[in-house]
Design an enzyme around this catalytic site. Structure first.
Site, PDB file in Angstrom:
ATOM      1  N   THR A   1      28.222  38.760  21.065  1.00 18.30           N
ATOM      2  CA  THR A   1      29.265  39.766  21.113  1.00 18.30           C
ATOM      3  C   THR A   1      30.387  39.198  19.323  1.00 18.30           C
ATOM      4  O   THR A   1      31.072  40.019  18.317  1.00 18.30           O
ATOM      5  CB  THR A   1      30.136  39.249  22.328  1.00 18.30           C
ATOM      6  OG1 THR A   1      29.827  40.179  22.907  1.00 18.30           O
ATOM      7  CG2 THR A   1      31.901  40.094  22.147  1.00 18.30           C
TER       8      THR A   1
ATOM      9  N   ASN B   1      28.022  33.450  19.104  1.00 19.07           N
ATOM     10  CA  ASN B   1      29.856  32.955  19.338  1.00 19.07           C
ATOM     11  C   ASN B   1      30.370  31.912  19.477  1.00 19.07           C
ATOM     12  O   ASN B   1      31.681  31.129  19.265  1.00 19.07           O
ATOM     13  CB  ASN B   1      30.191  34.153  20.959  1.00 19.07           C
ATOM     14  CG  ASN B   1      29.602  35.105  20.824  1.00 19.07           C
ATOM     15  OD1 ASN B   1      30.354  35.799  20.233  1.00 19.07           O
ATOM     16  ND2 ASN B   1      28.975  35.363  22.412  1.00 19.07           N
TER      17      ASN B   1
HETATM   18 ZN    ZN Z   1      29.625  41.929  23.977  1.00 18.09          ZN
HETATM   19 ZN    ZN Z   2      26.942  39.909  26.932  1.00 20.75          ZN
END
Ligand code: ZN
Ligand code: ZN
Length: 571
Positions: A79, A100
């Site tokens: 993400t 992340n």
């Molecule tokens: Zn994501």
């Molecule tokens: Zn995810």
């Protein structure tokens, strides 16, 4: 007396601008709306086609332009890197968002992608609010719009996830808002502003999240019509905590009853500590339901209204990200009725958003694009039930196996400091102390990794810094590698394999690989200046930002490595 102008100034005044030359004023859309759908696979556009009414995805496809073969060009497909790459037009190798989370060697600890201990929460809990885009090394297209308009354009990020809001909004944003499950509010940090605007506080006080959780999650259409998905009760879906089986209806009022396990104390923007009102409901649960996307639309529409975006005589930019598709996808997998229902409902949310744009900004006056931050693999259990190649290997199993192999070779010591983003971080000071060459240690780790089930390749950091790949697995790794933050050895799993625990069965799914199922995402443009049509040309996610720069006649972001997509430009 007539003032004498220096020659260069006379020349500048006399020179006709492009707009004067063509006899037209400089044209720009009133508003740009970027929509990132978290974990949206390309095939969801067509898989549920017969159940999408006209106003959402069908409107984008029918009136806009679709790139049918848009892919990520790096790993890991997560993400934070996804949102950063869409908005900077470059890969983690340049923008520095390699995951992340990642290991910070100098500090001997992990950091979070938007963590920033120098700022304070605004409107929410400490853990949710110490956030900013400080780790992001490139400007974003939103930054460039601010620069091009001498900071008169308004740019605002909105998402349930902090990283889905903060990274797209950029460094020079007017605001970024994200969801804090401890108080069910959209919050921000002092990086942007000292206090929440009055309209945000009013929105939060209305208790929308609690209201959405007061009803059970039933399917939008009769459940028998979900013929595109597996049966409701299958062993590879994860039930909600408190549920016996992962089946409809999901009783949200009961499942959300009672406070979440741990509530961190709030630190208000002034720095003084104040207790968050004790929650009587787990408002974080809304993230794993389609209603978090509805709440996101509610807040986005309120942002447009209250901030007069697209109605101020200058181009504004709303960076919107729908996060709940990702939480639902992880828990139930792409072939679940839950995933299908979430997309059918998201389609209705998009229709609601586009209607509002028609009314507030004017038909065809907003430039909209829609893409995803990554896609997702099929659930391992689902794939195996259908004899498709797939498997799960636990990240701690990988870490411990490498650690044990190094103990056998080098003797006792904590040789592996961390295993994150499919990367091994070695204890470099210890290697130095014991006079073990880093390159040799990386090779030894690679050899140990290749003995594990599901591991097909292992590239060392030194390999990546010495060679250049223009295609294949090496290209994905090189584009995702940023030496100061990345690990020592990078693991590649076989297609369909995930980092997951397989006992007794892998629940749900994930993403992160360079497999087409993780890299292939929708890319749709719609509205102001967009040519109607579609293209099967292979394009990359990093091409979005320079294409927007062309639409707007502004500079591309500082680290941009993509190229403008000419077919959509309509000129
Ligand atoms: Zn994501
Ligand atoms: Zn995810």
């Amino acid at each position: 007396m007539k003032k004498i102008l220096p020659f260069t100034m006379v020349a500048l005044l006399a020179m006709p601008t492009l707009a004067q030359k063509s006899g037209k004023p400089l044209l720009r859309p009133r508003l740009v709306v970027g929509i990132v759908v978290d974990q949206m696979r390309y095939d969801y556009l067509y898989r549920y086609w017969s159940k999408y009414p006209a106003g959402g995805f069908r409107r984008l496809l029918g009136e806009g332009f679709s790139y049918e073969s848009c892919h990520y060009n790096y790993v890991p497909t997560y993400t934070g890197p996804g949102h950063a790459s869409v908005y900077t037009g470059t890969t983690p190798a340049v923008h520095g968002i390699i995951g992340n989370n990642w290991w910070v060697r100098e500090e001997g600890r992990e950091t979070y992608v938007t963590e920033d201990k120098t700022v304070q929460p605004v409107g929410g809990a400490l853990a949710a609010g110490q956030m900013s885009p400080r780790h992001l090394l490139s400007t974003t297209i939103t930054d460039e719009l601010r620069l091009a308009t001498n900071f008169q354009a308004k740019t605002i990020g909105v998402s349930m996830k902090d990283r889905g809001s903060i990274l797209p909004a950029g460094h020079a944003a007017n605001a970024a808002y994200w969801y804090d499950g401890t108080n069910g509010a959209f919050v921000s940090s002092t990086f942007y502003q000292a206090a929440l605007p009055e309209w945000v506080a009013r929105f939060n006080a209305a208790g929308h999240a609690a209201a959405y959780l007061a009803q059970p999650w039933n399917t939008l259409l009769p459940i028998g019509e979900y013929t595109e998905s597996s049966a409701d009760d299958v062993p590879w879906e994860a039930a909600f905590k408190g549920e016996t089986n992962p089946v409809f209806p999901h009783d949200l009022p009961t499942l959300s009853a009672g406070a979440p396990a741990a509530v961190t104390p709030a630190l208000k923007n002034s720095g003084e500590t104040k207790a968050v009102p004790a929650p009587t409901q787990n408002l974080d649960l809304i993230r794993s339901t389609p209603f978090g996307n509805s709440l996101t639309t509610d807040f986005a529409l309120e942002t447009l209204r209250q901030e007069q975006m697209g109605q101020r005589g200058i181009t504004d930019f709303l960076a919107l990200s729908y996060s709940c598709t990702d939480y639902v996808g992880h828990q139930f997998g792409p072939n679940s009725i839950e995933a299908e229902d979430t997309y059918l409902r998201l389609d209705r949310e998009l229709a609601r958003l586009f209607d509002a744009l028609d009314k507030q900004v004017g038909k065809g006056q907003a430039l909209v694009f829609l893409t995803a931050d990554h896609a997702a693999a099929h659930a391992v259990g689902f794939a195996q039930a259908h004899r498709l190649p797939s498997g799960g290997v636990g990240p701690s199993v990988i870490r411990d196996s490498v650690q044990h192999a190094l103990v056998r070779q080098y003797g006792a010591g904590q040789w592996v400091l961390s295993y994150e983003n499919q990367q091994v971080y070695l204890n470099r000071p210890l290697l130095k102390k014991k006079n073990i060459d880093l390159g040799k240690a990386q090779q030894d780790v690679a050899a140990a990794l290749l003995t594990l089930p599901g591991v097909t390749q292992a590239l060392t950091a030194l390999d990546l810094q010495r060679a250049h790949w223009s295609e294949g697995l090496g290209m994905y790794q090189e584009n995702g590698f940023y030496a100061p933050r990345s690990g020592d050895v990078l693991t590649v799993l076989a297609p369909g394999w995930l980092e997951a625990y397989a006992f007794p069965v892998v629940k749900g799914t994930t993403h992160g690989s360079s497999g087409a199922y993780d890299t292939h995402v929708p890319l749709l443009f719609w509205g102001w200046g967009v040519k109607r049509g579609q293209s099967s040309a292979a394009v990359r996610i990093v091409d979005i930002a320079p294409t927007l720069a062309q639409f707007l006649h502004i500079q591309e972001p500082s680290g941009c490595s993509g190229v403008p997509l000419r077919e959509v430009l309509g000129r």
